[in-house]
Scaffold this motif. Sequence first.
Motif, PDB file in Angstrom:
ATOM      1  N   LEU A   1     -10.045   3.444  -0.121  1.00  0.00           N
ATOM      2  CA  LEU A   1      -9.327   3.309   1.146  1.00  0.00           C
ATOM      3  C   LEU A   1     -10.212   2.682   2.216  1.00  0.00           C
ATOM      4  O   LEU A   1      -9.750   1.867   3.013  1.00  0.00           O
ATOM      5  CB  LEU A   1      -8.831   4.672   1.608  1.00  0.00           C
ATOM      6  CG  LEU A   1      -7.622   5.219   0.854  1.00  0.00           C
ATOM      7  CD1 LEU A   1      -7.422   6.692   1.177  1.00  0.00           C
ATOM      8  CD2 LEU A   1      -6.364   4.423   1.189  1.00  0.00           C
TER       9      LEU A   1
ATOM     10  N   LEU B   1      -1.992   8.544   2.433  1.00  0.00           N
ATOM     11  CA  LEU B   1      -2.608   9.717   1.816  1.00  0.00           C
ATOM     12  C   LEU B   1      -1.684  10.936   1.847  1.00  0.00           C
ATOM     13  O   LEU B   1      -1.695  11.755   0.926  1.00  0.00           O
ATOM     14  CB  LEU B   1      -3.920  10.044   2.515  1.00  0.00           C
ATOM     15  CG  LEU B   1      -5.158   9.322   1.978  1.00  0.00           C
ATOM     16  CD1 LEU B   1      -6.370   9.650   2.823  1.00  0.00           C
ATOM     17  CD2 LEU B   1      -5.421   9.682   0.522  1.00  0.00           C
TER      18      LEU B   1
ATOM     19  N   TRP C   1     -10.347  -1.038   1.607  1.00  0.00           N
ATOM     20  CA  TRP C   1      -9.138  -1.712   2.096  1.00  0.00           C
ATOM     21  C   TRP C   1      -9.125  -1.759   3.616  1.00  0.00           C
ATOM     22  O   TRP C   1      -8.705  -2.758   4.214  1.00  0.00           O
ATOM     23  CB  TRP C   1      -7.894  -0.999   1.577  1.00  0.00           C
ATOM     24  CG  TRP C   1      -7.707  -1.114   0.096  1.00  0.00           C
ATOM     25  CD1 TRP C   1      -8.273  -2.038  -0.739  1.00  0.00           C
ATOM     26  CD2 TRP C   1      -6.895  -0.277  -0.737  1.00  0.00           C
ATOM     27  NE1 TRP C   1      -7.879  -1.839  -2.027  1.00  0.00           N
ATOM     28  CE2 TRP C   1      -7.021  -0.763  -2.063  1.00  0.00           C
ATOM     29  CE3 TRP C   1      -6.082   0.828  -0.497  1.00  0.00           C
ATOM     30  CZ2 TRP C   1      -6.357  -0.173  -3.140  1.00  0.00           C
ATOM     31  CZ3 TRP C   1      -5.420   1.413  -1.560  1.00  0.00           C
ATOM     32  CH2 TRP C   1      -5.547   0.921  -2.864  1.00  0.00           C
TER      33      TRP C   1
ATOM     34  N   GLY D   1      -1.050   8.837  -4.666  1.00  0.00           N
ATOM     35  CA  GLY D   1      -2.261   9.536  -4.269  1.00  0.00           C
ATOM     36  C   GLY D   1      -3.310   9.622  -5.356  1.00  0.00           C
ATOM     37  O   GLY D   1      -4.506   9.620  -5.074  1.00  0.00           O
TER      38      GLY D   1
ATOM     39  N   ILE E   1      -3.457   4.560   6.933  1.00  0.00           N
ATOM     40  CA  ILE E   1      -4.254   5.305   5.957  1.00  0.00           C
ATOM     41  C   ILE E   1      -3.759   6.741   5.844  1.00  0.00           C
ATOM     42  O   ILE E   1      -3.564   7.280   4.741  1.00  0.00           O
ATOM     43  CB  ILE E   1      -5.746   5.285   6.353  1.00  0.00           C
ATOM     44  CG1 ILE E   1      -6.303   3.856   6.360  1.00  0.00           C
ATOM     45  CG2 ILE E   1      -6.554   6.184   5.412  1.00  0.00           C
ATOM     46  CD1 ILE E   1      -6.372   3.192   5.017  1.00  0.00           C
TER      47      ILE E   1
ATOM     48  N   GLU F   1      -4.189   7.409  -7.381  1.00  0.00           N
ATOM     49  CA  GLU F   1      -4.913   6.148  -7.476  1.00  0.00           C
ATOM     50  C   GLU F   1      -5.860   5.949  -6.306  1.00  0.00           C
ATOM     51  O   GLU F   1      -6.649   4.994  -6.305  1.00  0.00           O
ATOM     52  CB  GLU F   1      -3.928   4.980  -7.509  1.00  0.00           C
ATOM     53  CG  GLU F   1      -2.943   4.995  -8.659  1.00  0.00           C
ATOM     54  CD  GLU F   1      -1.977   3.832  -8.589  1.00  0.00           C
ATOM     55  OE1 GLU F   1      -2.431   2.687  -8.735  1.00  0.00           O
ATOM     56  OE2 GLU F   1      -0.773   4.065  -8.372  1.00  0.00           O
ATOM     57  N   LEU F   2      -5.800   6.817  -5.318  1.00  0.00           N
ATOM     58  CA  LEU F   2      -6.541   6.612  -4.079  1.00  0.00           C
ATOM     59  C   LEU F   2      -7.819   7.441  -4.053  1.00  0.00           C
ATOM     60  O   LEU F   2      -7.880   8.542  -4.587  1.00  0.00           O
ATOM     61  CB  LEU F   2      -5.662   6.997  -2.880  1.00  0.00           C
ATOM     62  CG  LEU F   2      -4.355   6.230  -2.749  1.00  0.00           C
ATOM     63  CD1 LEU F   2      -3.510   6.799  -1.605  1.00  0.00           C
ATOM     64  CD2 LEU F   2      -4.621   4.745  -2.518  1.00  0.00           C
ATOM     65  N   SER F   3      -8.822   6.877  -3.425  1.00  0.00           N
ATOM     66  CA  SER F   3     -10.087   7.590  -3.199  1.00  0.00           C
ATOM     67  C   SER F   3     -10.595   7.173  -1.825  1.00  0.00           C
ATOM     68  O   SER F   3     -10.158   6.167  -1.263  1.00  0.00           O
ATOM     69  CB  SER F   3     -11.123   7.234  -4.268  1.00  0.00           C
ATOM     70  OG  SER F   3     -11.503   5.872  -4.153  1.00  0.00           O
TER      71      SER F   3
ATOM     72  N   MET G   1       0.834  -1.203   0.000  1.00  0.00           N
ATOM     73  CA  MET G   1       0.000   0.000   0.000  1.00  0.00           C
ATOM     74  C   MET G   1       0.866   1.251   0.000  1.00  0.00           C
ATOM     75  O   MET G   1       0.473   2.292  -0.535  1.00  0.00           O
ATOM     76  CB  MET G   1      -0.937  -0.008   1.210  1.00  0.00           C
ATOM     77  CG  MET G   1      -2.039   1.042   1.136  1.00  0.00           C
ATOM     78  SD  MET G   1      -3.369   0.815   2.340  1.00  0.00           S
ATOM     79  CE  MET G   1      -2.547   1.320   3.844  1.00  0.00           C
TER      80      MET G   1
END
Length: 318
Positions: free
Chosen positions: A128, A223, A131, A120, A219, A122-124, A115
């Motif tokens: 998150l 981020l 996951w 960033g 997390i 690719e992250l929402s 992870m």
Amino acid sequence: MTSMADETGKKDKHAVVTDDGRRVAVKSIDGWTDLRTALLLHDIRSPYLTRCLGRSHLYTGDVGDRTDERTSMVVEHKNFDSRHYEESKHLPFIECHPVPETPSFIFEWVNGRPMREIGGKELSSSLLERWFDDILDGLSWFSQCAGEPVAHLDISPDNIIITDSGDALLIDFAGARILDGNAQTPGTSRIFKEGYAAPEIFLGDLLPESDLYALAMSIFSVLCDEPATTLDRASFKGVLKKLTPSFADRLRCCLSEDPIVRRNALRPSSLRPISEKDRPSHVCHENRQQSSDEDDPCPYSFSTCPFLEVAYILCSTE
């Protein structure tokens, strides 16, 4: 701790393979806090937990049920602890090439990325949170199968793999323990990562809720694209603004200094344990160390452990 090159799909010239050509990950038994967790990881099935396939040699001449010329490949270990054999002999022998230099557990190879390596863009918030719940799902099922509260105690972005199928999978259980006071390593000896460890860890308390704190810090770290040790109040505020209000509230609960408040982050409807038919009939072996004066007795009962409580409710509705 196990390097990510050992447990992800990253190819290198030092790959370890089994007799049938499968690539595997090798984790030395040395320093393993509670060997029973490896036995559980062999017996249970979850898309969110790494699977232990078996063990390598445990002593000179140990080749499991094999008695052919390959015995000569086993190396000698002068400092081998007999407890390793007694606890680990229940696992099947896996012959690997090259032979591990120390007695080791053999794990399935996981294709994916830590992870930590996911950018960033690719992250929402929804991804998150998915996951986040994947890891809670794995911990819930792990505790349910153990029959006792369990704590991983080393959750970080490096120990969460995002698989090729998009699931979050938890690895590196060397520091994990079943919180019943019977781990062979005293509770005063523990593994943790600075910045991710919950406050109570430094006071000598090992709790299931400690994993909730570490998961939330993971997390935030991802981020912000920073190690948890460098995060400050402004970092937390910035991250929370990027998340949905409900997920932000769950993370706030996880960061509470009160472990009981962290339980508010658990959302039973989002946790999906493996069906009861897939649960092994025998996941814990009888050969356990007796509790010593140095061991920390588990402060939780079935009704107060957050992961056991959630898993029981869900399994009862199957």
